[in-house]
Design a protein around this motif. Structure first.
Motif, PDB file in Angstrom:
ATOM      1  N   ALA A 177      41.133  39.461  36.445  1.00 51.98           N
ATOM      2  CA  ALA A 177      40.856  40.614  37.308  1.00 51.98           C
ATOM      3  C   ALA A 177      39.838  40.252  38.379  1.00 51.98           C
ATOM      4  O   ALA A 177      39.959  40.668  39.540  1.00 51.98           O
ATOM      5  CB  ALA A 177      40.361  41.784  36.465  1.00 51.98           C
ATOM      6  N   ALA A 178      38.817  39.478  37.993  1.00 53.27           N
ATOM      7  CA  ALA A 178      37.778  39.087  38.955  1.00 53.27           C
ATOM      8  C   ALA A 178      38.269  38.019  39.920  1.00 53.27           C
ATOM      9  O   ALA A 178      37.766  37.908  41.036  1.00 53.27           O
ATOM     10  CB  ALA A 178      36.547  38.595  38.205  1.00 53.27           C
ATOM     11  N   MET A 179      39.251  37.230  39.506  1.00 51.73           N
ATOM     12  CA  MET A 179      39.775  36.150  40.351  1.00 51.73           C
ATOM     13  C   MET A 179      40.321  36.704  41.662  1.00 51.73           C
ATOM     14  O   MET A 179      40.137  36.106  42.730  1.00 51.73           O
ATOM     15  CB  MET A 179      40.874  35.399  39.598  1.00 51.73           C
ATOM     16  N   ALA A 180      40.991  37.848  41.587  1.00 52.96           N
ATOM     17  CA  ALA A 180      41.556  38.440  42.798  1.00 52.96           C
ATOM     18  C   ALA A 180      40.475  38.778  43.817  1.00 52.96           C
ATOM     19  O   ALA A 180      40.713  38.764  45.030  1.00 52.96           O
ATOM     20  CB  ALA A 180      42.356  39.694  42.444  1.00 52.96           C
ATOM     21  N   PHE A 181      39.266  39.071  43.339  1.00 52.75           N
ATOM     22  CA  PHE A 181      38.171  39.438  44.230  1.00 52.75           C
ATOM     23  C   PHE A 181      37.556  38.234  44.948  1.00 52.75           C
ATOM     24  O   PHE A 181      36.645  38.407  45.756  1.00 52.75           O
ATOM     25  CB  PHE A 181      37.085  40.183  43.449  1.00 52.75           C
ATOM     26  N   LEU A 182      38.055  37.027  44.651  1.00 51.26           N
ATOM     27  CA  LEU A 182      37.633  35.850  45.419  1.00 51.26           C
ATOM     28  C   LEU A 182      38.357  35.780  46.755  1.00 51.26           C
ATOM     29  O   LEU A 182      37.943  35.036  47.650  1.00 51.26           O
ATOM     30  CB  LEU A 182      37.910  34.558  44.632  1.00 51.26           C
ATOM     31  N   GLY A 183      39.438  36.532  46.874  1.00 51.68           N
ATOM     32  CA  GLY A 183      40.275  36.460  48.063  1.00 51.68           C
ATOM     33  C   GLY A 183      39.816  37.349  49.196  1.00 51.68           C
ATOM     34  O   GLY A 183      38.635  37.655  49.360  1.00 51.68           O
ATOM     35  N   TRP A 184      40.794  37.804  49.989  1.00 48.97           N
ATOM     36  CA  TRP A 184      40.503  38.507  51.229  1.00 48.97           C
ATOM     37  C   TRP A 184      40.094  39.952  51.011  1.00 48.97           C
ATOM     38  O   TRP A 184      39.589  40.596  51.935  1.00 48.97           O
ATOM     39  CB  TRP A 184      41.701  38.431  52.158  1.00 48.97           C
ATOM     40  N   ALA A 185      40.320  40.480  49.830  1.00 49.09           N
ATOM     41  CA  ALA A 185      39.773  41.791  49.477  1.00 49.09           C
ATOM     42  C   ALA A 185      38.622  41.541  48.520  1.00 49.09           C
ATOM     43  O   ALA A 185      38.654  41.887  47.342  1.00 49.09           O
ATOM     44  CB  ALA A 185      40.833  42.683  48.837  1.00 49.09           C
ATOM     45  N   GLY A 186      37.599  40.871  49.037  1.00 46.92           N
ATOM     46  CA  GLY A 186      36.467  40.481  48.211  1.00 46.92           C
ATOM     47  C   GLY A 186      35.581  39.515  48.960  1.00 46.92           C
ATOM     48  O   GLY A 186      35.481  39.549  50.185  1.00 46.92           O
TER      49      GLY A 186
ATOM     50  N   THR B 184      45.833  42.332  38.670  1.00 47.07           N
ATOM     51  CA  THR B 184      45.368  42.521  40.049  1.00 47.07           C
ATOM     52  C   THR B 184      45.238  43.992  40.437  1.00 47.07           C
ATOM     53  O   THR B 184      44.854  44.299  41.569  1.00 47.07           O
ATOM     54  CB  THR B 184      46.328  41.842  41.039  1.00 47.07           C
ATOM     55  N   PHE B 185      45.550  44.896  39.521  1.00 43.28           N
ATOM     56  CA  PHE B 185      45.557  46.335  39.834  1.00 43.28           C
ATOM     57  C   PHE B 185      44.232  46.792  40.437  1.00 43.28           C
ATOM     58  O   PHE B 185      44.216  47.512  41.446  1.00 43.28           O
ATOM     59  CB  PHE B 185      45.862  47.138  38.569  1.00 43.28           C
ATOM     60  N   PHE B 186      43.123  46.394  39.833  1.00 44.20           N
ATOM     61  CA  PHE B 186      41.809  46.887  40.263  1.00 44.20           C
ATOM     62  C   PHE B 186      41.509  46.456  41.702  1.00 44.20           C
ATOM     63  O   PHE B 186      41.043  47.252  42.524  1.00 44.20           O
ATOM     64  CB  PHE B 186      40.732  46.379  39.312  1.00 44.20           C
ATOM     65  N   ASN B 187      41.801  45.212  42.012  1.00 46.01           N
ATOM     66  CA  ASN B 187      41.569  44.718  43.360  1.00 46.01           C
ATOM     67  C   ASN B 187      42.532  45.331  44.373  1.00 46.01           C
ATOM     68  O   ASN B 187      42.122  45.734  45.474  1.00 46.01           O
ATOM     69  CB  ASN B 187      41.690  43.194  43.366  1.00 46.01           C
TER      70      ASN B 187
ATOM     71  N   VAL C  43      34.052  53.923  49.857  1.00 46.46           N
ATOM     72  CA  VAL C  43      34.118  54.316  48.453  1.00 46.46           C
ATOM     73  C   VAL C  43      32.787  53.955  47.790  1.00 46.46           C
ATOM     74  O   VAL C  43      32.339  52.811  47.882  1.00 46.46           O
ATOM     75  CB  VAL C  43      35.265  53.582  47.718  1.00 46.46           C
ATOM     76  N   LYS C  44      32.166  54.916  47.162  1.00 49.76           N
ATOM     77  CA  LYS C  44      30.938  54.643  46.419  1.00 49.76           C
ATOM     78  C   LYS C  44      31.313  54.161  45.021  1.00 49.76           C
ATOM     79  O   LYS C  44      31.931  54.902  44.243  1.00 49.76           O
ATOM     80  CB  LYS C  44      30.072  55.905  46.336  1.00 49.76           C
ATOM     81  N   LEU C  45      30.954  52.910  44.698  1.00 50.71           N
ATOM     82  CA  LEU C  45      31.318  52.302  43.424  1.00 50.71           C
ATOM     83  C   LEU C  45      30.075  52.004  42.585  1.00 50.71           C
ATOM     84  O   LEU C  45      28.962  51.964  43.101  1.00 50.71           O
ATOM     85  CB  LEU C  45      32.074  50.995  43.658  1.00 50.71           C
ATOM     86  N   GLY C  46      30.307  51.755  41.315  1.00 55.79           N
ATOM     87  CA  GLY C  46      29.239  51.312  40.436  1.00 55.79           C
ATOM     88  C   GLY C  46      28.859  49.875  40.743  1.00 55.79           C
ATOM     89  O   GLY C  46      29.564  49.173  41.485  1.00 55.79           O
ATOM     90  N   PRO C  47      27.774  49.377  40.175  1.00 59.34           N
ATOM     91  CA  PRO C  47      27.268  48.044  40.524  1.00 59.34           C
ATOM     92  C   PRO C  47      28.208  46.897  40.177  1.00 59.34           C
ATOM     93  O   PRO C  47      28.243  45.890  40.889  1.00 59.34           O
ATOM     94  CB  PRO C  47      25.959  47.950  39.738  1.00 59.34           C
ATOM     95  N   VAL C  48      28.988  47.007  39.099  1.00 61.87           N
ATOM     96  CA  VAL C  48      29.875  45.906  38.709  1.00 61.87           C
ATOM     97  C   VAL C  48      31.010  45.761  39.699  1.00 61.87           C
ATOM     98  O   VAL C  48      31.266  44.667  40.235  1.00 61.87           O
ATOM     99  CB  VAL C  48      30.420  46.119  37.283  1.00 61.87           C
ATOM    100  N   PHE C  49      31.712  46.854  39.965  1.00 61.85           N
ATOM    101  CA  PHE C  49      32.799  46.817  40.951  1.00 61.85           C
ATOM    102  C   PHE C  49      32.267  46.382  42.310  1.00 61.85           C
ATOM    103  O   PHE C  49      32.880  45.568  43.009  1.00 61.85           O
ATOM    104  CB  PHE C  49      33.463  48.188  41.080  1.00 61.85           C
ATOM    105  N   GLU C  50      31.128  46.929  42.699  1.00 61.65           N
ATOM    106  CA  GLU C  50      30.571  46.616  44.020  1.00 61.65           C
ATOM    107  C   GLU C  50      30.218  45.138  44.124  1.00 61.65           C
ATOM    108  O   GLU C  50      30.418  44.522  45.181  1.00 61.65           O
ATOM    109  CB  GLU C  50      29.335  47.486  44.283  1.00 61.65           C
TER     110      GLU C  50
END
Length: 315
Positions: free
Chosen positions: A59-68, A217-220, A246-253
């Motif tokens: 799940a976190a791997m997707a956030f290494l890309g262009w939406a992250g 990848t749903f979350f990203n 979007v106001k997110l919690g610290p982990v997602f942010e």
């Protein structure tokens, strides 16, 4: 419309190498810990538990890309060194099966012409079926084969995408040559990693490295879609209406590299992601936000009411 002063902007645009290195180190440790733990469980015979432990890494791997974080590295706003930003931008692009040469051309256009004609990043995402949701929550096989096809045709010198693709990468141009080279680099690196893991008998790493960018990848994807979904621009630089914060919690942010502050990012793209929270506080005290949601689930409900999930919408 400028909502902050020049002095405030100069202060917010200051890049901090210590913060950048600390954040990247925490990301690396997160991935290493979960991959190693999952490998230990699999080698102990607990494949199901191994898959469950590997899921956060995927799940976190997707956030290494262009939406992250990859997106912020492209904007040269993470490190003080342009070379450092470029190196990690390209590295994370390759690891997530993304052609960095495409983003180098398409993304500046997106910022200059947000939601205007031929803005590929601003096109409305089609409704997602129940099967599509299941793919995004497990292994996105359609997404993987679509990416593999695009990279393959790019590597062979073909640019799909109709008029928009032809205008961004005209025949014989430097842009097209870089697109072809970028696609070949992604396929070569991924192929070498696959062969290396297979020859060493490290088959679990094929899933943890090669396939991970298409798993869970749903979350990203939902956050990426939320940036502009079903919004309209009323003119140039009308980012209050064309973007969603979007106001997110610290982990997602943290993993999303504060891209949830999307109005703020479009207004002032030179501000490092780790300063966007401060920028948001200033901006929200001086202008109303037409498109603002609080929390991940609330954002899903907002997308649902606008038709993203079709008949499977959240009530």
């Amino acid at each position: 419309m400028e909502l902050i002063s020049r002095d405030e902007l100069l202060a917010l645009k200051q890049r901090n190498n210590l913060t950048a290195v600390t954040h990247l180190t925490l990301r690396l440790l997160f991935h290493v810990i979960f991959v190693m733990a999952s490998m230990y469980l699999v080698n102990s015979g607990s494949v199901i538990w191994g898959l469950l432990v590997l899921a956060p890494h995927c799940a976190a791997m997707a956030f290494l890309g262009w939406a992250g974080i990859g997106h912020e590295l492209f904007h040269n706003s993470v490190f003080t060194s342009r070379r450092g930003n470029t190196f990690f931008f390209r590295l994370f692009s390759v690891l997530t099966w993304n052609n960095y040469a495409y983003f180098q051309i398409s993304h500046p256009y997106h910022h200059r012409h947000t939601l205007e004609k031929d803005d590929a990043e601003g096109e409305k995402h089609p409704s997602i079926s129940l099967l599509g949701i299941l793919w995004l929550l497990t292994f996105d096989a359609p997404g993987f084969f679509r990416r593999l096809r695009i990279l393959s045709v790019n590597a062979l010198g073909t640019v799909p995408g109709g008029r928009a693709g032809a205008s961004m990468f005209p025949e014989g141009s430097r842009q097209k040559a870089e697109l072809v080279a970028g696609a070949r680099t992604v396929l070569l690196v991924q192929g070498l990693l696959f062969l290396t893991f297979a020859m060493l008998g490290l088959y679990w790493l094929i899933l943890a490295v090669n396939m991970a960018p298409f798993c869970v990848t749903f979350f990203n994807r939902m956050l990426a879609i939320s940036q502009h979904y079903d919004l309209r621009s009323q003119g140039p630089r009308d980012f209050l209406n064309s973007c969603r914060t979007v106001k997110l919690g610290p982990v997602f942010e943290f993993f999303y590299a504060s891209m949830n502050y999307h109005v703020e990012h479009h207004m002032y793209p030179g501000v490092p992601y780790y300063n966007l929270g401060k920028l948001s506080l200033l901006m929200k005290s001086r202008a109303p936000y037409p498109n603002l949601t609080y929390g991940y689930y609330s954002t899903l409900r907002e997308l649902s009411t606008r038709g993203l999930f079709g008949k499977w919408g959240l009530n």
